[in-house]
Scaffold this motif. Structure first.
Motif, PDB file in Angstrom:
ATOM      1  N   PRO A 163     -28.336   1.249  14.465  1.00 35.85           N
ATOM      2  CA  PRO A 163     -29.698   0.993  15.104  1.00 35.85           C
ATOM      3  C   PRO A 163     -30.568   0.126  14.250  1.00 35.85           C
ATOM      4  O   PRO A 163     -30.565   0.139  13.338  1.00 35.85           O
ATOM      5  CB  PRO A 163     -30.117   2.494  15.184  1.00 35.85           C
ATOM      6  CG  PRO A 163     -29.048   3.476  14.795  1.00 35.85           C
ATOM      7  CD  PRO A 163     -28.259   2.566  13.893  1.00 35.85           C
ATOM      8  N   VAL A 170     -29.608   0.414  19.890  1.00 32.32           N
ATOM      9  CA  VAL A 170     -28.310   0.304  19.367  1.00 32.32           C
ATOM     10  C   VAL A 170     -27.706  -0.714  20.006  1.00 32.32           C
ATOM     11  O   VAL A 170     -27.891  -1.133  21.039  1.00 32.32           O
ATOM     12  CB  VAL A 170     -27.450   1.835  19.634  1.00 32.32           C
ATOM     13  CG1 VAL A 170     -28.165   2.540  18.612  1.00 32.32           C
ATOM     14  CG2 VAL A 170     -27.449   2.168  20.768  1.00 32.32           C
ATOM     15  N   VAL A 199     -27.601   8.508  15.282  1.00 36.66           N
ATOM     16  CA  VAL A 199     -27.335   8.048  16.518  1.00 36.66           C
ATOM     17  C   VAL A 199     -26.859   9.377  17.370  1.00 36.66           C
ATOM     18  O   VAL A 199     -25.805  10.022  16.834  1.00 36.66           O
ATOM     19  CB  VAL A 199     -26.245   6.760  16.456  1.00 36.66           C
ATOM     20  CG1 VAL A 199     -25.823   6.660  18.059  1.00 36.66           C
ATOM     21  CG2 VAL A 199     -26.781   5.601  15.770  1.00 36.66           C
ATOM     22  N   ARG A 200     -27.233   9.356  18.579  1.00 35.49           N
ATOM     23  CA  ARG A 200     -26.810  10.330  19.520  1.00 35.49           C
ATOM     24  C   ARG A 200     -26.779   9.470  20.781  1.00 35.49           C
ATOM     25  O   ARG A 200     -27.651   9.049  21.491  1.00 35.49           O
ATOM     26  CB  ARG A 200     -27.615  11.533  19.514  1.00 35.49           C
ATOM     27  CG  ARG A 200     -27.990  12.247  18.458  1.00 35.49           C
ATOM     28  CD  ARG A 200     -26.686  12.947  18.018  1.00 35.49           C
ATOM     29  NE  ARG A 200     -27.008  14.064  16.987  1.00 35.49           N
ATOM     30  CZ  ARG A 200     -26.878  13.627  15.398  1.00 35.49           C
ATOM     31  NH1 ARG A 200     -26.684  12.150  15.278  1.00 35.49           N
ATOM     32  NH2 ARG A 200     -27.313  14.264  14.572  1.00 35.49           N
ATOM     33  N   ASP A 201     -25.511   9.424  21.359  1.00 36.51           N
ATOM     34  CA  ASP A 201     -25.368   8.588  22.798  1.00 36.51           C
ATOM     35  C   ASP A 201     -26.067   9.496  24.037  1.00 36.51           C
ATOM     36  O   ASP A 201     -25.937  10.715  24.095  1.00 36.51           O
ATOM     37  CB  ASP A 201     -23.923   8.332  23.106  1.00 36.51           C
ATOM     38  CG  ASP A 201     -23.287   7.426  22.060  1.00 36.51           C
ATOM     39  OD1 ASP A 201     -23.722   6.215  22.265  1.00 36.51           O
ATOM     40  OD2 ASP A 201     -22.174   7.669  21.717  1.00 36.51           O
ATOM     41  N   GLU A 202     -27.024   8.689  24.408  1.00 37.54           N
ATOM     42  CA  GLU A 202     -27.855   9.356  25.652  1.00 37.54           C
ATOM     43  C   GLU A 202     -27.207   9.504  26.682  1.00 37.54           C
ATOM     44  O   GLU A 202     -26.311   8.724  27.213  1.00 37.54           O
ATOM     45  CB  GLU A 202     -29.130   8.460  25.985  1.00 37.54           C
ATOM     46  CG  GLU A 202     -29.868   8.239  24.716  1.00 37.54           C
ATOM     47  CD  GLU A 202     -31.227   7.539  25.169  1.00 37.54           C
ATOM     48  OE1 GLU A 202     -31.045   6.722  25.870  1.00 37.54           O
ATOM     49  OE2 GLU A 202     -32.450   7.699  24.463  1.00 37.54           O
ATOM     50  N   VAL A 289     -33.414  14.633  14.272  1.00 38.81           N
ATOM     51  CA  VAL A 289     -32.942  13.930  15.546  1.00 38.81           C
ATOM     52  C   VAL A 289     -33.642  14.660  16.826  1.00 38.81           C
ATOM     53  O   VAL A 289     -34.125  14.002  17.831  1.00 38.81           O
ATOM     54  CB  VAL A 289     -31.560  13.974  16.000  1.00 38.81           C
ATOM     55  CG1 VAL A 289     -31.056  13.618  17.498  1.00 38.81           C
ATOM     56  CG2 VAL A 289     -30.795  12.925  15.178  1.00 38.81           C
ATOM     57  N   ASP A 293     -36.346  13.072  19.358  1.00 39.88           N
ATOM     58  CA  ASP A 293     -36.123  13.256  20.651  1.00 39.88           C
ATOM     59  C   ASP A 293     -37.604  13.786  21.386  1.00 39.88           C
ATOM     60  O   ASP A 293     -38.044  13.369  22.553  1.00 39.88           O
ATOM     61  CB  ASP A 293     -35.001  13.568  21.110  1.00 39.88           C
ATOM     62  CG  ASP A 293     -33.740  12.831  20.780  1.00 39.88           C
ATOM     63  OD1 ASP A 293     -33.759  11.739  20.447  1.00 39.88           O
ATOM     64  OD2 ASP A 293     -32.644  13.588  20.729  1.00 39.88           O
ATOM     65  N   GLN A 310     -32.844   5.534  18.191  1.00 34.50           N
ATOM     66  CA  GLN A 310     -31.454   6.168  17.713  1.00 34.50           C
ATOM     67  C   GLN A 310     -31.714   6.274  16.207  1.00 34.50           C
ATOM     68  O   GLN A 310     -30.509   6.544  15.398  1.00 34.50           O
ATOM     69  CB  GLN A 310     -30.522   5.242  18.126  1.00 34.50           C
ATOM     70  CG  GLN A 310     -30.261   5.361  19.763  1.00 34.50           C
ATOM     71  CD  GLN A 310     -29.765   6.806  20.081  1.00 34.50           C
ATOM     72  OE1 GLN A 310     -29.365   7.832  19.039  1.00 34.50           O
ATOM     73  NE2 GLN A 310     -29.533   7.049  21.217  1.00 34.50           N
TER      74      GLN A 310
END
Length: 374
Positions: A163, A170, A199-202, A289, A293, A310
């Motif tokens: 990120p 990202v 990182v967490r894919d949205e 995280v 968010d 991210q």
């Protein structure tokens, strides 16, 4: 004996270095405030990690292992490479400096997105090379197409930060693959992944985020850089690492200051990778995280145009109001990182800081939006 009178003559320094501002560390927080300026992990060290550091203190009369071999071997097992394909340094920024110095010098160019990590311009200047900066896209992410176009015969290094610090966006895996296909195979590419663990894919995102671990062995010119400072909470010990082809890493080893990684740093890194310790540390990452968010969602509800976040921080594009907003937050005991005239980076810190942060920013959003509309 009296000291000689000053002659008025000054030492001759490289003019570009004399004009270069030093890296500015985030200000400390007041006693009753919160430091949200340096992207530090707000959790205290694990007991086992602290014990490993304390044990290493018993041998501080000896030099450390210059290559941090034990830590490199542990990381090599994790990434499925040999220990020679891993290099450990005093934080990933130290390694960035080594790689840039190994590849670029006077007359050469280094390409990177901007705004990105604030240390990049200084590292390039110190090497003697010139920075070629490519503006971020309107969503504050890298414009990889424009970066590829900016590459010339003088380009020796390209840096991709994902990120991205400080904007939090990202690079997708598909976009990165396309980007690499456009570059010469002898051009060094540094993938800076200091915040990869956050990182967490949205849901609904177009493509998954790039993960350097999946790219190992695919590109002869790619090096990925990571750190123990953020997710693993070892910012005070300065230990990072890179994985890549041996010839590139050997060149970087040649540019390193000898013995830069201490025995305490190596011990802490090894202790952090123990299964039980790492599981606990990654649970903390999950907590950060989730807090990130929730904070972003609340700010968006207030009307702030916060880009996808991210890392362990969020980005406020406050424009010309940046200094004023940062000063108001500081008055409330919240130390943030202001980058006038672009925006403010706010680390995700203690839960108590979030309530104050939302209260103050809720009061400031109208003026900020007038100054810098979304």
């Amino acid at each position: 004996m009296t000291a000689p009178e000053p002659t008025g003559a000054s030492v001759r320094l490289r003019p570009e270095i004399a004009a270069l501002p030093p890296y500015r560390q985030g200000r400390p927080a007041p006693a009753d405030g919160y430091k949200l300026s340096s992207n530090e992990n707000p959790f205290p060290p694990l007991a086992g990690v602290a014990a490993a550091v304390a044990a290493a203190a018993n041998e501080i009369n000896r030099y450390p292992d210059a290559t941090a071999l034990a830590l490199r071997e542990r990381l090599a097992e994790r990434f499925g490479v040999t220990s020679d394909e891993v290099i450990v340094g005093a934080g990933s920024v130290s390694l960035l400096s080594q790689f840039i110095a190994a590849a670029a010098g006077p007359g050469d160019e280094v390409v990177y997105s901007w705004r990105s990590f604030e240390a990049y311009p200084g590292l390039v200047t110190v090497s003697g090379a010139a920075s070629v900066t490519v503006p971020n896209r309107p969503d504050h992410s890298h414009d990889l197409g424009a970066m590829a176009t900016a590459v010339t015969d003088r380009t020796r290094v390209v840096i991709v930060c994902s990120p991205n610090n400080p904007t939090g966006t990202v690079v997708t895996a598909a976009d990165f693959d396309e980007f690499m296909a456009q570059l010469p195979s002898d051009l060094l590419v540094l993938l800076d992944e200091a915040y990869i663990e956050f990182v967490r894919d949205e849901p609904g995102a177009v493509g998954r985020a790039v993960d350097g671990r999946t790219l190992i062995g695919r590109y002869p010119n790619l090096v990925i850089l990571r750190t123990f400072s953020k997710a693993y909470g070892l910012a005070g010990l300065r230990v990072g690492y890179a994985v890549g082809p041996v010839p590139i890493l050997d060149a970087a080893r040649s540019t390193a200051i000898p013995l830069g990684v201490t025995a305490a740093s190596t011990a802490a890194g090894l202790a952090s990778l123990e299964p039980a310790a790492e599981a606990e540390l990654l649970e903390r990452v999950d907590t950060i995280v989730a807090r990130r968010d929730r904070l972003r969602a609340a700010l968006i509800e207030q009307g702030w145009p916060v880009p996808a976040a991210q890392g362990n921080f969020i980005w406020l594009p406050t424009g010309e109001a940046t200094a004023a907003v940062a000063a108001r937050l500081f008055d409330a005991g919240l130390v943030t990182r202001a980058f006038p005239p672009d925006g403010i980076r706010i680390s995700v810190g203690e839960p108590e800081s979030v309530e104050t942060l939302l209260t103050i920013l809720g009061e400031l959003v109208p003026a900020s939006q007038e100054a810098h509309p979304a």
